[in-house]
Design an enzyme around this catalytic site. Structure first.
Site, PDB file in Angstrom:
ATOM      1  N   ALA A  80      37.745  20.545   7.308  1.00 47.99           N
ATOM      2  CA  ALA A  80      36.589  21.165   6.244  1.00 47.99           C
ATOM      3  C   ALA A  80      35.671  21.635   7.382  1.00 47.99           C
ATOM      4  O   ALA A  80      35.415  20.981   8.682  1.00 47.99           O
ATOM      5  CB  ALA A  80      36.409  20.036   5.448  1.00 47.99           C
ATOM      6  N   GLU A 114      31.523  16.056   4.443  1.00 51.96           N
ATOM      7  CA  GLU A 114      30.735  17.237   4.687  1.00 51.96           C
ATOM      8  C   GLU A 114      29.364  17.450   3.980  1.00 51.96           C
ATOM      9  O   GLU A 114      28.544  18.093   4.331  1.00 51.96           O
ATOM     10  CB  GLU A 114      31.848  18.495   4.058  1.00 51.96           C
ATOM     11  CG  GLU A 114      33.350  18.521   4.896  1.00 51.96           C
ATOM     12  CD  GLU A 114      32.951  18.605   6.047  1.00 51.96           C
ATOM     13  OE1 GLU A 114      32.146  19.171   6.772  1.00 51.96           O
ATOM     14  OE2 GLU A 114      33.977  17.934   6.883  1.00 51.96           O
TER      15      GLU A 114
END
Length: 860
Positions: free
Chosen positions: A273, A307
């Site tokens: 990600a 994230e």
């Protein structure tokens, strides 16, 4: 990759000269659809940069990687693109104090996952775009100053094909055929982002009322390709997202600063990600097309939270240069697990961290390329390779220890001050240490020198002396370090004493925490306790070290590893035994035997999956060659036995089914897999969905049971992007010299394959059962890698150099060939040399393991 590099010295010089006031970027992506792919498909990119120069009259450069530049103007003065643009940089001379640069370029769509990636869905022909930049690929999409410390606000506008939706970091609106996005906060170029196409999009919202009565509202969005919409469990994505936002607001005391929070699951993604503020991108494999285990959902939750932590560590406050990459990645890796354990249903996350994440760190920290957590990053190629187990997992492990050292409250208060003091700015190591010294009162400089500024991993071994009455008279911890990195560090550890209960369980009955200093540390608190069956140093996984055992503890594990009741302690023991195997201190067949005897009793599904991976690796790389066939048969028998014994329909059954497919090689095993595919065989409770069908088909292809026609028929069942990747892998896995030649050529001699299909082809090519078929490519590898590195993007170069290294060939011959290449190519790109050196070291380690395994067999 000629001319694409940027050195730290160049970045420092440019940062001292320039300050960037803002960007306006206009992209025309209507060329993404229609037309042909006869040449490079391009899009128009017009960029206006306003910036100041500390030295009027000085010269600098802007970054841009593009097939062509139409026009360049600086302060209203037209420049000749042919004179100032060399393919990667735009020369800017005679700067004023206040400057405006306008660049009109034709930029290329990517098939490598770098820059503006373009994907055509084979299922319905739809086109999807997304960007991926880290560390320095935004220059493939628009002209800029590509370094993290030249932050600026961005205004984006995009023209897109009719019917498309476009997303970026800020909120967007479509007006008169143009998507216009709200100006961002000051951010670095590498975290700007676009996603565009006919994505399936789901919305939700997050609200929070603070103590002073102010209300925070964050629009939430999640998207994927239309072809995956039926599999998209967005409710769970949003659940974890909201739990994470609650946790970080509870602990960071700094409201989420980037407005909306979109999460895009995109195809052919190189990473897990990327933390683009307001528009986080993920690999679409986190949308599960078939049945998966709880470990897969845990992994996705961890990545979502990793994230999210970056919104503060990395986006709000960013490192000056890639030397301090750890300032964002180590923190995000630690906070991802920390928040997951405290805020979500995955409360056993520290077990996964100890067993899975730290094994990545241990491997990286014993390579010749190991480096301190605060690394010496000379240029962008160095930076690309330092997204590694040191920067992520070792850094996170050290932070976990730091929390134990300074205390949770002091650590979080330090983070809060760090955000407020450096919001929208750039920092270095000292900036973080100073706030932690303030909040903890500890000497962070000494701690930093030991843990952040030196490389290598220490080993901790218990030494127990018992009295005639069977009580501990002395328990010491011996600390050792490798000769190459001799630093002995301070460790805060827990020491656990375990013994077997009358009911047969192995349980902890005594525990003491101690500060390990120097080569030998006495644990006085445990003197006088009853004799243990097992001594576990680093119980509860407080520090970063390799755990070793005394002889009595190792014997206890051989007899009763599966009887340890605590899942974290059991995971730590498994991890330690795997390190012994990799270090050629335990024969590979002994580790395989432990897996065969005790893995069936493992309750934690993530640990079980790691055991399967380690057992397969032990057989492939560390077992003596003459034992591989027998070892493979034993693993297949054991996997099938557990597959039939586990609870029907359980996640453990699914895990054993996948492992059985991975190790099956005998005729009866392959017949069973074929029967399960065709429906003529059945195992109670096992649902053979499409993803499991592909898992069963690959070994059938690799052993010549399934031919091209069978693989084509399976693709017809699953004519999707995922199905295409599986098909390519299965085709390359077939046992044929012609197949191997075709696979090699498609990856090495051509750049027509996308990044995802390059990865699939390499995976199919490199089958452990095909050592003879791939032997001719060992010498070819060393002939082509420098050319490949120079001609291809760094991501594809890394995939080829790592994936095609002849690790399955004659170890001694390959070591000699690698040494000869390194000796003859001293001037090759340092990043390329590093990759070869790492692969060579892995092979040398495997050779030592094979010698240990062979010697163990002789001694039996």
């Amino acid at each position: 990759m000629p001319g694409e590099n940027l050195s730290r010295d160049e970045a420092r010089e440019r940062a001292a000269l320039l300050s960037v006031e803002g960007y306006e970027v206009s992209l025309d992506l209507r060329s993404a659809v229609g037309g042909t792919d006869a040449g490079p498909r391009t899009f128009r990119s017009v960029t206006t940069i306003r910036f100041r120069s500390a030295e009027p009259g000085a010269a600098t450069f802007a970054d841009l990687i593009a097939p062509s530049v139409t026009a360049v103007s600086l302060n209203g003065r037209d420049l000749d693109p042919g004179a100032v643009f060399d393919g990667t940089r735009i020369l800017l001379e005679d700067l004023a104090e206040d400057n405006e640069l306008v660049v009109d370029a034709q930029c290329a769509y990517s098939r490598t996952g770098e820059g503006m990636h373009r994907f055509v869905d084979p299922e319905d022909g739809e086109v999807y775009l997304y960007t991926q930049y880290e560390p320095a690929d935004s220059r493939r999409v628009f002209a800029n100053f590509e370094q993290p410390d030249l932050k600026a606000p961005f205004r984006f506008e995009v023209r897109a094909p009719e019917g498309w939706v476009v997303w970026s970091n800020g909120v967007g609106e479509l007006a008169d055929g143009v998507w216009k996005f709200a100006e961002t906060k000051p951010i670095s170029t590498y975290i700007t982002a676009f996603v565009a196409g006919p994505y399936h999009y789901v919305t939700d919202s997050y609200e929070r009322v603070f103590e002073d009565g102010t209300r925070l509202e964050i629009p939430l969005g999640a998207m994927c390709r239309k072809g995956l919409a039926r599999h998209f469990d967005s409710d769970d994505v949003f659940l974890v997202t909201k739990q994470g936002l609650d946790f970080f607001h509870d602990n960071f005391d700094y409201p989420y600063p980037f407005g909306k929070y979109d999460q895009a699951f995109v195809p052919e993604y190189n990473l897990g990600a990327m933390e683009n503020p307001g528009l986080v991108t993920f690999r679409e494999e986190f949308i599960f097309r078939g049945r998966v285990t709880r470990a897969s959902y845990e992994r996705r939750a961890n990545v979502i939270l990793h994230e999210m932590a970056h919104m503060w560590f990395g986006d709000l406050v960013t490192m000056v240069w890639w030397d301090d990459l750890w300032l964002k990645e180590s923190f995000a890796d630690f906070m991802g697990t920390f928040s997951m354990v405290e805020a979500t249903r995955f409360t056993n996350g520290w077990i996964t961290f100890a067993n899975n994440r730290k094994s990545w760190a241990y491997r990286a920290d014993q390579l010749p390329s190991t480096h301190p957590i605060t690394a010496d990053i000379r240029d962008l190629e160095d930076a690309k390779l330092n997204f590694d187990g040191i920067t992520y997992a070792k850094g996170a492990s050290v932070l976990k220890q730091l929390v134990a050292y300074v205390g949770r409250d002091a650590f979080l208060e330090g983070a809060r001050r760090y955000f407020k003091r450096h919001a929208y700015g750039n920092t270095q190591l000292g900036d973080l240490l100073s706030v932690l010294e303030e909040t903890s009162g500890r000497d962070m400089a000494t701690w930093s020198r030991s843990w952040l500024q030196t490389a290598g991993v220490n080993s901790l071994t218990p030494q127990v002396i018992l009295s005639a009455e069977g009580r501990v008279t002395e328990l010491a911890i011996l600390q050792e370090a490798a000769e190459s990195h001799p630093e002995l560090r301070p460790h805060r550890v827990a020491v656990g004493l375990y013994r077997r209960s009358p009911e047969g369980a192995v349980e902890r009955y005594a525990r003491a925490e101690v500060d390990v200093e120097g080569p030998r540390t006495i644990v006085g608190e445990l003197v006088g306790t009853e004799a243990p069956d097992l001594v576990l140093v680093n119980d509860d996984d407080l520090t970063y070290c390799k755990i070793r055992f005394d002889e009595g503890s190792l014997a206890a594990l051989r007899d009763g590893l599966g009887d340890i009741t605590d899942p974290l302690a059991r995971a730590l023991c498994w991890s330690a035994l795997w390190n012994l195997t990799r270090d050629a201190l335990m024969p590979a067949r002994d580790f395989v035997d432990l897996v065969l005897r005790f893995a069936g009793r493992e309750t934690d599904i993530g640990v079980l999956q790691m055991l399967h991976a380690w057992a397969n690796s032990a057989l492939t790389h560390y077992a003596a060659p003459e034992w591989r066939e027998e070892g493979g048969r034993l693993l297949a028998e054991g996997a099938l036995r557990e597959l039939r014994l586990t609870e029907p329909g359980s996640q453990h059954q699914l895990t054993w089914a996948r492992f059985f497919a991975a190790v099956a090689s005998g005729e009866a095993d392959l017949q069973l897999l074929q029967g399960l595919l065709e429906g003529t065989a059945k195992i109670d409770g096992l649902e053979v969905d499409q993803e499991l069908r592909w898992a069963f088909l690959e070994p059938l292809a690799a052993h010549g049971v399934a031919d091209e026609g069978v693989i084509a028929a399976e693709l017809a069942r699953d004519d999707t992007a995922s199905g295409k990747r599986h098909q390519v892998r299965c085709l390359a896995a077939r046992p044929s010299a012609a197949v191997k030649a075709q696979a090699w050529a498609s990856v090495v001699e051509s750049d027509s394959l996308s990044n995802a299909l390059v990865e699939a082809t390499i995976a199919g090519f490199a089958q452990s059962s095909h050592r003879e078929l791939t032997a001719p490519y060992a010498s070819k590898y060393f002939e082509v890698i420098e050319r490949v590195w120079g001609e291809r993007s760094i991501q594809i170069g890394m995939d080829v150099v790592r994936g095609l290294f002849p690790s399955l060939q004659d170890p001694r011959g390959t070591l000699e060939a690698a040494d000869a290449w390194l000796a003859a190519h001293g001037a090759a790109a340092p990043a390329l040399r590093r990759l070869v050196l790492e692969a060579r070291d892995d092979l040398a380690r495997a050779l030592r393991g094979q010698a240990c395994d062979g010697a163990g067999a002789v001694g039996e």
